[in-house]
Design a protein around this motif. Structure first.
Motif, PDB file in Angstrom:
ATOM      1  N   ILE A  52      -0.477  -5.847  -5.523  1.00  0.00           N
ATOM      2  CA  ILE A  52      -1.564  -5.922  -4.457  1.00  0.00           C
ATOM      3  C   ILE A  52      -2.509  -7.094  -4.802  1.00  0.00           C
ATOM      4  O   ILE A  52      -2.841  -7.990  -3.893  1.00  0.00           O
TER       5      ILE A  52
ATOM      6  N   TYR B  81      -7.838   1.457  -1.125  1.00  0.00           N
ATOM      7  CA  TYR B  81      -6.711   0.775  -0.414  1.00  0.00           C
ATOM      8  C   TYR B  81      -6.407   1.130   1.252  1.00  0.00           C
ATOM      9  O   TYR B  81      -6.325   0.346   1.923  1.00  0.00           O
TER      10      TYR B  81
ATOM     11  N   ILE C 146       0.881  -1.305   0.050  1.00  0.00           N
ATOM     12  CA  ILE C 146       0.188   0.106   0.039  1.00  0.00           C
ATOM     13  C   ILE C 146       0.679   1.353  -0.111  1.00  0.00           C
ATOM     14  O   ILE C 146       0.465   2.235  -0.635  1.00  0.00           O
TER      15      ILE C 146
ATOM     16  N   ILE D  37     -12.196  -2.320  -6.895  1.00  0.00           N
ATOM     17  CA  ILE D  37     -10.872  -1.896  -7.560  1.00  0.00           C
ATOM     18  C   ILE D  37     -10.592  -2.137  -8.946  1.00  0.00           C
ATOM     19  O   ILE D  37     -10.373  -1.080  -9.659  1.00  0.00           O
TER      20      ILE D  37
ATOM     21  N   ASN E 192      -7.286   5.695  -5.400  1.00  0.00           N
ATOM     22  CA  ASN E 192      -6.558   4.471  -4.898  1.00  0.00           C
ATOM     23  C   ASN E 192      -6.628   4.661  -3.520  1.00  0.00           C
ATOM     24  O   ASN E 192      -6.618   3.729  -2.399  1.00  0.00           O
TER      25      ASN E 192
END
Length: 352
Positions: free
Chosen positions: A152, A319, A99, A274, A315
């Motif tokens: 990820i 996340y 992340i 996502i 993002n």
């Protein structure tokens, strides 16, 4: 009988008038992905004055303002994520390192958008090296952002596929080495414009992402589409494994099945969010980069590039800010306490 300037002994200079026209025509063209000046060193005023020719060369495009504002917001938002990860000792797991890599890439992308605006409108005289440097920064940053998203996704897949041995196999050192290797590769991509892979000497070979050539832009677009296809394949595998785990737990422990099913649904909805956001932001721009060139209207490039940059703005929300551990750290940093309504449950392999 002569009339006009010639009659007063002043020579007529048609060549200077013709040289000013390109400066006017290029003032609004996007470049350096895509907001640095196309009116770069090659369109300076005759005589080496170093300023763009023509009265319209200094006009600020609303699209460039929007990109600069987006870049500023992206940089600020991702800087906050990095600060939380850096100052919270408990956030040192491999997942948070990935992340952090994503946040760093998006932070550099935001700074690159601001740098492009500065190169176009504030830097006088125009600098070819600055234009190539800004383009390289954006190429490296967005490449690292896409690769971090893929990393990820791979990490989530491994956490489900090897659920029993995941935490023992995925050490922090191994993850650091993989992230470092990924960044070196992306930095190599960013150096390509500075190493001569650009169209500043041959304007006819420019893509919609000046100074990137059409061939290089096509390679980048195809690579991006292949990475997205890989992410989609991993996503399908994650769905299958997660449903299989939920069914096994439901058979063995009916009481725990409800909590596990809730966790699985949350993980799948997050993955859908996502990939759906990623596809909507980037796929149109990638396909357009394949079929278009510098002769296409610049408004099309801007209208597709702006949503792509907004992906770096989304993002952190997906996340970081939705993560219970990061939420807790934010509450402690901002208010010094955690609300009584805040619940932090243990993370499972189905979480994203």
């Amino acid at each position: 009988m002569l009339h006009g300037p010639a009659a007063m002994g002043e020579p007529w200079q048609p060549q200077q008038q013709q040289q000013r026209l390109p400066g006017l025509g290029n003032a609004s063209e996007p470049s350096a992905w895509p907001s640095a000046a196309a009116a770069g060193p090659g369109t300076a005023a005759p005589g080496g004055g170093g300023t763009a020719a023509g009265p319209g060369a200094g006009a600020v495009s609303p699209w460039d303002i929007a990109l600069c504002a987006t870049g500023t917001a992206v940089a600020g938002e991702n800087a906050l994520v990095l600060a939380v990860l850096f100052y919270t000792p408990s956030l040192r797991a491999p997942m948070f390192l990935l992340i952090g890599s994503l946040a760093l890439a998006d932070l550099l992308a935001g700074l690159g958008l601001v740098a492009n605006f500065a190169v176009r409108y504030l830097l006088r005289p125009p600098s070819e090296a600055a234009e190539l440097g800004a383009a390289g920064l954006l190429l490296a940053a967005f490449s690292a952002s896409v690769c971090s998203l893929l990393a990820i996704t791979v990490d989530r897949y491994l956490s489900l596929y090897n659920a029993l041995t995941y935490h023992s196999e995925r050490t922090l050192g191994f993850t650091c080495a993989m992230v470092l290797l990924m960044w070196l590769l992306c930095l190599g991509v960013g150096l390509l414009p500075l190493l001569g892979w650009n169209c500043l000497r041959d304007q006819s070979s420019c893509s919609i992402l000046r100074p990137v050539t059409k061939d290089n832009a096509a390679v980048l677009a195809v690579t991006f589409l292949l990475l997205f296809a890989l992410m989609m394949q991993l996503y399908l595998q994650i769905c299958k494994i997660a449903f299989r785990h939920a069914q096994q737990i439901a058979v063995q422990h009916q009481f725990i099945a409800t909590a596990q099913a809730t966790s699985t649904r949350k993980g799948l909805s997050t993955l859908s969010l996502i990939l759906g956001t990623f596809a909507l932001c980037w796929i149109p721009f990638a396909i357009y980069s394949l079929v278009a060139d510098s002769s296409y209207p610049v408004v099309y490039t801007y209208s597709l590039a702006l949503p792509a940059t907004c992906n770096s703005l989304i993002n952190p929300i997906i996340y970081a800010f939705r993560n219970p551990d990061i939420q807790k750290s934010l509450w402690l940093a901002c208010c010094g306490c955690v609300p009584s309504t805040f619940s932090s449950r243990p993370r499972t392999s189905s979480d994203v």
